[in-house]
Design a protein around this motif. Structure first.
Motif, PDB file in Angstrom:
ATOM      1  N   SER A 168       7.435 -11.890   8.990  1.00 19.48           N
ATOM      2  CA  SER A 168       8.572 -10.925   8.209  1.00 19.48           C
ATOM      3  C   SER A 168       7.649  -9.871   7.444  1.00 19.48           C
ATOM      4  CB  SER A 168       9.285 -11.803   7.528  1.00 19.48           C
ATOM      5  OG  SER A 168      10.450 -11.234   6.730  1.00 19.48           O
ATOM      6  N   ILE A 169       7.823  -9.773   6.201  1.00 17.57           N
ATOM      7  CA  ILE A 169       7.159  -8.757   5.407  1.00 17.57           C
ATOM      8  C   ILE A 169       5.707  -8.907   5.632  1.00 17.57           C
ATOM      9  CG2 ILE A 169       6.630  -8.038   3.094  1.00 17.57           C
ATOM     10  CD1 ILE A 169       9.584  -8.231   2.497  1.00 17.57           C
ATOM     11  N   GLY A 170       5.215 -10.197   5.577  1.00 16.25           N
ATOM     12  CA  GLY A 170       3.792 -10.523   6.013  1.00 16.25           C
ATOM     13  C   GLY A 170       3.203  -9.685   7.040  1.00 16.25           C
ATOM     14  N   ALA A 171       4.054  -9.489   8.054  1.00 20.36           N
ATOM     15  CA  ALA A 171       3.635  -8.914   9.417  1.00 20.36           C
ATOM     16  C   ALA A 171       3.650  -7.200   9.095  1.00 20.36           C
ATOM     17  CB  ALA A 171       4.627  -8.966  10.435  1.00 20.36           C
ATOM     18  N   TRP A 172       4.447  -6.597   8.284  1.00 26.90           N
ATOM     19  CA  TRP A 172       4.362  -5.422   7.476  1.00 26.90           C
ATOM     20  C   TRP A 172       3.132  -5.014   7.195  1.00 26.90           C
ATOM     21  CZ3 TRP A 172       9.036  -3.058   4.322  1.00 26.90           C
ATOM     22  CH2 TRP A 172       8.835  -1.653   4.179  1.00 26.90           C
ATOM     23  N   LEU A 173       2.761  -6.271   6.132  1.00 26.61           N
ATOM     24  CA  LEU A 173       1.383  -5.891   5.414  1.00 26.61           C
ATOM     25  C   LEU A 173       0.357  -6.050   6.234  1.00 26.61           C
ATOM     26  CD1 LEU A 173       2.601  -8.295   2.350  1.00 26.61           C
ATOM     27  CD2 LEU A 173       2.257  -5.969   2.216  1.00 26.61           C
ATOM     28  N   ALA A 174       0.169  -6.981   7.344  1.00 23.16           N
ATOM     29  CA  ALA A 174      -0.884  -7.131   8.180  1.00 23.16           C
ATOM     30  C   ALA A 174      -1.090  -5.975   8.788  1.00 23.16           C
ATOM     31  CB  ALA A 174      -0.689  -8.356   9.130  1.00 23.16           C
ATOM     32  N   LEU A 175      -0.032  -5.189   9.291  1.00 22.40           N
ATOM     33  CA  LEU A 175      -0.329  -3.716  10.215  1.00 22.40           C
ATOM     34  C   LEU A 175      -1.097  -2.857   9.002  1.00 22.40           C
ATOM     35  CD1 LEU A 175       3.015  -3.579  12.018  1.00 22.40           C
ATOM     36  CD2 LEU A 175       0.526  -3.194  13.001  1.00 22.40           C
ATOM     37  N   HIS A 176      -0.430  -2.756   7.570  1.00 24.64           N
ATOM     38  CA  HIS A 176      -0.993  -1.981   6.856  1.00 24.64           C
ATOM     39  C   HIS A 176      -2.598  -2.264   6.444  1.00 24.64           C
ATOM     40  CE1 HIS A 176       1.798   0.839   5.178  1.00 24.64           C
ATOM     41  NE2 HIS A 176       2.734   0.233   5.190  1.00 24.64           N
ATOM     42  N   ALA A 177      -2.854  -3.606   6.496  1.00 23.09           N
ATOM     43  CA  ALA A 177      -4.345  -4.168   6.265  1.00 23.09           C
ATOM     44  C   ALA A 177      -5.423  -3.677   7.246  1.00 23.09           C
ATOM     45  CB  ALA A 177      -4.385  -5.681   5.955  1.00 23.09           C
ATOM     46  N   ALA A 178      -4.470  -3.880   8.652  1.00 28.37           N
ATOM     47  CA  ALA A 178      -5.620  -3.505   9.753  1.00 28.37           C
ATOM     48  C   ALA A 178      -5.779  -1.835   9.888  1.00 28.37           C
ATOM     49  CB  ALA A 178      -4.666  -3.754  11.163  1.00 28.37           C
ATOM     50  N   LEU A 179      -4.698  -1.111   9.395  1.00 24.50           N
ATOM     51  CA  LEU A 179      -5.150   0.337   9.212  1.00 24.50           C
ATOM     52  C   LEU A 179      -6.092   0.793   8.195  1.00 24.50           C
ATOM     53  CD1 LEU A 179      -1.297   1.493   9.823  1.00 24.50           C
ATOM     54  CD2 LEU A 179      -3.181   1.855  11.393  1.00 24.50           C
ATOM     55  N   ARG A 180      -6.050  -0.044   7.036  1.00 23.92           N
ATOM     56  CA  ARG A 180      -6.767   0.138   6.039  1.00 23.92           C
ATOM     57  C   ARG A 180      -8.124  -0.277   6.033  1.00 23.92           C
ATOM     58  NH1 ARG A 180      -3.040   1.155   0.607  1.00 23.92           N
ATOM     59  NH2 ARG A 180      -1.393   1.989   1.770  1.00 23.92           N
ATOM     60  N   ARG A 181      -8.355  -1.542   6.815  1.00 24.72           N
ATOM     61  CA  ARG A 181      -9.507  -2.234   6.868  1.00 24.72           C
ATOM     62  C   ARG A 181      -9.767  -2.462   8.491  1.00 24.72           C
ATOM     63  NH1 ARG A 181      -9.191  -1.108   2.290  1.00 24.72           N
ATOM     64  NH2 ARG A 181      -9.753  -2.460   0.442  1.00 24.72           N
ATOM     65  N   PRO A 182      -9.994  -1.630   9.183  1.00 20.76           N
ATOM     66  CA  PRO A 182      -9.995  -1.636  10.670  1.00 20.76           C
ATOM     67  C   PRO A 182     -11.373  -2.572  10.894  1.00 20.76           C
ATOM     68  CG  PRO A 182     -10.323   0.508  10.145  1.00 20.76           C
ATOM     69  CD  PRO A 182      -9.758  -0.017   8.840  1.00 20.76           C
ATOM     70  N   HIS A 183     -12.423  -2.617  10.247  1.00 16.96           N
ATOM     71  CA  HIS A 183     -13.618  -2.980  10.484  1.00 16.96           C
ATOM     72  C   HIS A 183     -13.555  -4.486  10.284  1.00 16.96           C
ATOM     73  CE1 HIS A 183     -13.739  -2.051   6.214  1.00 16.96           C
ATOM     74  NE2 HIS A 183     -14.838  -2.790   6.222  1.00 16.96           N
ATOM     75  N   LEU A 184     -12.586  -5.021   9.618  1.00 14.49           N
ATOM     76  CA  LEU A 184     -12.450  -6.118   9.310  1.00 14.49           C
ATOM     77  C   LEU A 184     -11.543  -7.146  10.034  1.00 14.49           C
ATOM     78  CD1 LEU A 184     -12.658  -6.202   5.460  1.00 14.49           C
ATOM     79  CD2 LEU A 184     -14.550  -6.779   6.980  1.00 14.49           C
ATOM     80  N   VAL A 185     -10.350  -6.397  10.783  1.00 12.30           N
ATOM     81  CA  VAL A 185      -9.309  -6.938  11.380  1.00 12.30           C
ATOM     82  C   VAL A 185      -9.632  -6.809  12.900  1.00 12.30           C
ATOM     83  CG1 VAL A 185      -6.912  -6.905  11.667  1.00 12.30           C
ATOM     84  CG2 VAL A 185      -7.771  -6.441   9.554  1.00 12.30           C
ATOM     85  N   GLN A 186      -9.673  -7.961  13.651  1.00 16.28           N
ATOM     86  CA  GLN A 186      -9.780  -8.166  14.974  1.00 16.28           C
ATOM     87  C   GLN A 186      -8.662  -8.218  15.938  1.00 16.28           C
ATOM     88  OE1 GLN A 186     -13.410 -10.463  15.855  1.00 16.28           O
ATOM     89  NE2 GLN A 186     -13.326 -10.079  17.961  1.00 16.28           N
ATOM     90  N   GLY A 187      -7.614  -8.640  15.277  1.00 20.78           N
ATOM     91  CA  GLY A 187      -6.338  -9.005  16.210  1.00 20.78           C
ATOM     92  C   GLY A 187      -5.232  -9.160  15.093  1.00 20.78           C
TER      93      GLY A 187
END
Length: 229
Positions: free
Chosen positions: A70-89
């Motif tokens: 839900s909103i956690g998925a929205w936040l996960a997308l933002h996190a992946a955009l802001r920390r691309p070197h830390l998010v693998q999937g």
């Protein structure tokens, strides 16, 4: 928006990640939820995004797979955009990306809180009262985090992403998920959309949690086969 780290999906993920995949597992409970601080009305999407980023930074250089519901998925997308070197999937369950556009249509006036902030109630079949009260400023802040209002905001996302969504979801409109899927199909290195004919927004049936774990396992195994980079 009312889930916590003791929920069924979180427990199933922990068992799958630790026992079957042999991975480390972190369950993040946002401020104002479950056992965390009781300041729900004071929180915003920005508050919770900082929670996510702080956890990622604390983990350090290890690349992570983020599962958001839900909103956690929205936040996960933002996190992946802001920390691309830390998010693998990313595994995005019933992603409520840009759902504020829908909230503005269904929100009902709910008076003011003790500090004089205007309140609105968002209809919800998943709480006893039938609605979740938030400050209007919560919706205004969330509107500042929209990712689909202007095409191209997701172009920087390159990690693999999978969406699981029920066609009977009564919280997140299907057209929002289809719009998100269209953009991720163009930006993500590898994208998969799983539309379920049954279930609901919670995606907590046994077959839903089994599918969630299977898709996460496939994503992790694919990353291991691909190796670094």
């Amino acid at each position: 928006m009312t889930s916590n780290m003791h929920g069924e999906k979180a427990r199933e993920l922990e068992l799958f990640a630790t026992r079957q995949m042999g991975c480390n597992y972190w369950a993040l409970e946002y401020q104002g939820h479950g056992d965390s601080s009781p300041n729900f009305l004071e929180c915003t999407l920005g508050t919770w995004l900082e929670d996510v980023l702080q956890l990622l930074d604390a983990v350090g250089s290890q690349q992570q797979f983020l599962v958001g519901s839900s909103i956690g998925a929205w936040l996960a997308l933002h996190a992946a955009l802001r920390r691309p070197h830390l998010v693998q999937g990313l595994l995005l369950l019933a992603p409520a990306v840009d759902v504020t556009q829908h909230w503005l249509q269904v929100a009902r006036p709910a008076g003011v809180d003790q500090h004089g902030h205007e309140l609105v109630e968002l209809p919800s079949a998943y709480v006893e009262s039938g609605g979740i009260r938030v400050r209007r400023s919560f919706i205004e802040d969330a509107n500042q985090h929209c990712l689909l209002l202007h095409t191209g905001q997701l172009e920087a996302l390159t990690c693999p992403a999978t969406i699981v969504h029920s066609m009977r979801d009564d919280v997140v409109p299907l057209h929002l998920v289809q719009r998100l899927a269209d953009e991720l199909a163009q930006s993500s290195r590898s994208f998969h959309l799983e539309l379920l004919p049954g279930g609901n927004h919670r995606l907590s049936r046994e077959q839903d949690t089994q599918l969630m774990c299977r898709l996460l396992g496939q994503m992790v195994q694919a990353a291991l086969r691909a190796g670094p980079g």
